[in-house]
Design a protein around this motif. Sequence first.
Motif, PDB file in Angstrom:
ATOM      1  N   ILE A 222       0.848  -1.206   0.000  1.00 58.74           N
ATOM      2  CA  ILE A 222       0.000   0.000   0.000  1.00 58.74           C
ATOM      3  C   ILE A 222       0.877   1.247   0.000  1.00 58.74           C
ATOM      4  CG2 ILE A 222      -1.646   1.354   1.338  1.00 58.74           C
ATOM      5  CD1 ILE A 222      -2.921  -1.294   2.195  1.00 58.74           C
ATOM      6  N   GLY A 223       1.920   1.242   0.824  1.00 61.87           N
ATOM      7  CA  GLY A 223       2.827   2.388   0.865  1.00 61.87           C
ATOM      8  C   GLY A 223       3.541   2.590  -0.459  1.00 61.87           C
ATOM      9  N   GLY A 224       3.999   1.471  -1.071  1.00 60.67           N
ATOM     10  CA  GLY A 224       4.671   1.562  -2.379  1.00 60.67           C
ATOM     11  C   GLY A 224       3.719   2.052  -3.449  1.00 60.67           C
ATOM     12  N   GLY A 225       2.459   1.546  -3.407  1.00 59.41           N
ATOM     13  CA  GLY A 225       1.459   2.001  -4.373  1.00 59.41           C
ATOM     14  C   GLY A 225       1.162   3.481  -4.208  1.00 59.41           C
ATOM     15  N   ALA A 226       1.041   3.893  -2.953  1.00 56.32           N
ATOM     16  CA  ALA A 226       0.783   5.314  -2.696  1.00 56.32           C
ATOM     17  C   ALA A 226       1.950   6.164  -3.174  1.00 56.32           C
ATOM     18  CB  ALA A 226       0.523   5.538  -1.212  1.00 56.32           C
ATOM     19  N   LEU A 227       3.170   5.649  -2.979  1.00 56.47           N
ATOM     20  CA  LEU A 227       4.356   6.372  -3.427  1.00 56.47           C
ATOM     21  C   LEU A 227       4.364   6.500  -4.945  1.00 56.47           C
ATOM     22  CD1 LEU A 227       7.050   7.677  -2.619  1.00 56.47           C
ATOM     23  CD2 LEU A 227       8.104   5.439  -2.914  1.00 56.47           C
ATOM     24  N   LEU A 228       4.040   5.419  -5.639  1.00 55.41           N
ATOM     25  CA  LEU A 228       3.992   5.456  -7.112  1.00 55.41           C
ATOM     26  C   LEU A 228       2.903   6.401  -7.614  1.00 55.41           C
ATOM     27  CD1 LEU A 228       4.536   1.705  -8.056  1.00 55.41           C
ATOM     28  CD2 LEU A 228       6.098   3.613  -8.427  1.00 55.41           C
ATOM     29  N   VAL A 229       1.723   6.302  -7.002  1.00 56.29           N
ATOM     30  CA  VAL A 229       0.615   7.173  -7.414  1.00 56.29           C
ATOM     31  C   VAL A 229       0.959   8.632  -7.124  1.00 56.29           C
ATOM     32  CG1 VAL A 229      -1.790   7.804  -6.942  1.00 56.29           C
ATOM     33  CG2 VAL A 229      -1.146   5.405  -7.231  1.00 56.29           C
ATOM     34  N   GLY A 230       1.526   8.885  -5.961  1.00 55.53           N
ATOM     35  CA  GLY A 230       1.896  10.258  -5.594  1.00 55.53           C
ATOM     36  C   GLY A 230       2.961  10.809  -6.513  1.00 55.53           C
ATOM     37  N   THR A 231       3.964  10.000  -6.821  1.00 54.10           N
ATOM     38  CA  THR A 231       5.033  10.445  -7.708  1.00 54.10           C
ATOM     39  C   THR A 231       4.505  10.660  -9.118  1.00 54.10           C
ATOM     40  OG1 THR A 231       6.640   9.218  -6.387  1.00 54.10           O
ATOM     41  CG2 THR A 231       7.330   9.884  -8.579  1.00 54.10           C
ATOM     42  N   GLY A 232       3.722   9.689  -9.595  1.00 54.19           N
ATOM     43  CA  GLY A 232       3.143   9.824 -10.941  1.00 54.19           C
ATOM     44  C   GLY A 232       2.202  11.008 -11.027  1.00 54.19           C
ATOM     45  N   GLY A 233       1.374  11.172 -10.008  1.00 56.20           N
ATOM     46  CA  GLY A 233       0.448  12.317  -9.986  1.00 56.20           C
ATOM     47  C   GLY A 233       1.191  13.632  -9.922  1.00 56.20           C
ATOM     48  N   GLY A 234       2.259  13.658  -9.133  1.00 60.36           N
ATOM     49  CA  GLY A 234       3.062  14.886  -9.039  1.00 60.36           C
ATOM     50  C   GLY A 234       3.738  15.200 -10.360  1.00 60.36           C
ATOM     51  N   ALA A 235       4.262  14.156 -11.022  1.00 60.12           N
ATOM     52  CA  ALA A 235       4.898  14.365 -12.330  1.00 60.12           C
ATOM     53  C   ALA A 235       3.874  14.846 -13.348  1.00 60.12           C
ATOM     54  CB  ALA A 235       5.553  13.069 -12.798  1.00 60.12           C
ATOM     55  N   TRP A 236       2.694  14.229 -13.330  1.00 65.95           N
ATOM     56  CA  TRP A 236       1.630  14.640 -14.252  1.00 65.95           C
ATOM     57  C   TRP A 236       1.222  16.087 -14.007  1.00 65.95           C
ATOM     58  CZ3 TRP A 236      -3.570  15.838 -13.104  1.00 65.95           C
ATOM     59  CH2 TRP A 236      -4.373  16.031 -14.222  1.00 65.95           C
ATOM     60  N   LEU A 237       1.001  16.445 -12.729  1.00 71.44           N
ATOM     61  CA  LEU A 237       0.621  17.810 -12.379  1.00 71.44           C
ATOM     62  C   LEU A 237       1.722  18.798 -12.768  1.00 71.44           C
ATOM     63  CD1 LEU A 237      -1.452  19.684 -11.071  1.00 71.44           C
ATOM     64  CD2 LEU A 237      -0.347  19.246  -8.868  1.00 71.44           C
ATOM     65  N   GLY A 238       2.968  18.406 -12.523  1.00 73.29           N
ATOM     66  CA  GLY A 238       4.091  19.274 -12.915  1.00 73.29           C
ATOM     67  C   GLY A 238       4.143  19.493 -14.409  1.00 73.29           C
ATOM     68  N   HIS A 239       3.880  18.424 -15.173  1.00 75.84           N
ATOM     69  CA  HIS A 239       3.865  18.538 -16.630  1.00 75.84           C
ATOM     70  C   HIS A 239       2.753  19.487 -17.100  1.00 75.84           C
ATOM     71  CE1 HIS A 239       4.074  17.446 -20.832  1.00 75.84           C
ATOM     72  NE2 HIS A 239       2.772  17.169 -20.809  1.00 75.84           N
ATOM     73  N   ILE A 240       1.578  19.339 -16.536  1.00 74.16           N
ATOM     74  CA  ILE A 240       0.440  20.201 -16.902  1.00 74.16           C
ATOM     75  C   ILE A 240       0.762  21.666 -16.588  1.00 74.16           C
ATOM     76  CG2 ILE A 240      -1.977  20.764 -16.366  1.00 74.16           C
ATOM     77  CD1 ILE A 240      -1.639  18.258 -18.071  1.00 74.16           C
ATOM     78  N   LEU A 241       1.246  21.914 -15.392  1.00 72.26           N
ATOM     79  CA  LEU A 241       1.563  23.296 -15.010  1.00 72.26           C
ATOM     80  C   LEU A 241       2.678  23.875 -15.872  1.00 72.26           C
ATOM     81  CD1 LEU A 241       1.346  23.041 -11.110  1.00 72.26           C
ATOM     82  CD2 LEU A 241      -0.322  24.045 -12.684  1.00 72.26           C
TER      83      LEU A 241
ATOM     84  N   SER B  16       3.441  23.047 -18.966  1.00 72.53           N
ATOM     85  CA  SER B  16       2.952  23.298 -20.328  1.00 72.53           C
ATOM     86  C   SER B  16       2.073  24.544 -20.369  1.00 72.53           C
ATOM     87  CB  SER B  16       2.199  22.086 -20.865  1.00 72.53           C
ATOM     88  OG  SER B  16       1.012  21.863 -20.140  1.00 72.53           O
ATOM     89  N   ARG B  17       1.287  24.750 -19.327  1.00 74.73           N
ATOM     90  CA  ARG B  17       0.465  25.975 -19.281  1.00 74.73           C
ATOM     91  C   ARG B  17       1.335  27.211 -19.189  1.00 74.73           C
ATOM     92  NH1 ARG B  17      -4.680  24.679 -15.336  1.00 74.73           N
ATOM     93  NH2 ARG B  17      -5.713  23.206 -16.736  1.00 74.73           N
ATOM     94  N   THR B  18       2.367  27.152 -18.375  1.00 75.94           N
ATOM     95  CA  THR B  18       3.276  28.288 -18.234  1.00 75.94           C
ATOM     96  C   THR B  18       3.980  28.562 -19.562  1.00 75.94           C
ATOM     97  OG1 THR B  18       3.623  27.786 -15.907  1.00 75.94           O
ATOM     98  CG2 THR B  18       5.260  29.177 -16.966  1.00 75.94           C
ATOM     99  N   ALA B  19       4.426  27.511 -20.235  1.00 75.57           N
ATOM    100  CA  ALA B  19       5.092  27.677 -21.532  1.00 75.57           C
ATOM    101  C   ALA B  19       4.138  28.287 -22.555  1.00 75.57           C
ATOM    102  CB  ALA B  19       5.624  26.338 -22.028  1.00 75.57           C
ATOM    103  N   ALA B  20       2.879  27.857 -22.541  1.00 78.06           N
ATOM    104  CA  ALA B  20       1.892  28.410 -23.476  1.00 78.06           C
ATOM    105  C   ALA B  20       1.660  29.889 -23.201  1.00 78.06           C
ATOM    106  CB  ALA B  20       0.573  27.633 -23.371  1.00 78.06           C
ATOM    107  N   ARG B  21       1.600  30.253 -21.933  1.00 80.93           N
ATOM    108  CA  ARG B  21       1.409  31.671 -21.588  1.00 80.93           C
ATOM    109  C   ARG B  21       2.616  32.503 -22.021  1.00 80.93           C
ATOM    110  NH1 ARG B  21      -0.553  30.402 -15.796  1.00 80.93           N
ATOM    111  NH2 ARG B  21      -2.728  29.924 -16.158  1.00 80.93           N
TER     112      ARG B  21
END
Length: 102
Positions: free
Chosen positions: A10-29, A31-36
């Motif tokens: 569960i901890g490893g899964g949470a770590l993977l989801v958190g890391t993946g979610g953070g990477a995804w959120l970072g990518h979105i932010l 790309s938005r900054t670059a577009a602006r």
Amino acid sequence: MPAEVIVALIGGGALLVGTGGGAWLGHILASRTAARQHKTTAEHQMIDQLQEELGRYRERTDHRLDLLEAENRGYRAFIGLQRDHMAEHGIPLPPWPEGLPR
């Protein structure tokens, strides 16, 4: 399955989801900054281009105005010569048009 393994999974899964979610959120932010930034850069380029065009238009207009003023002075001088000639030969001068500077 032992409880420690379940907690680790569960901890490893949470770590993977958190890391993946953070990477995804970072990518979105990012790309938005670059577009602006791209939009801002494009707007500044367009403003610069319009200012250059306006500067060239003003230069051409000033040049045309200088030419027209010189032409106007020439016509006014010629009219003065004609009026002097008419006066010397006794030809009645027509009235000066209203609203036209002498």
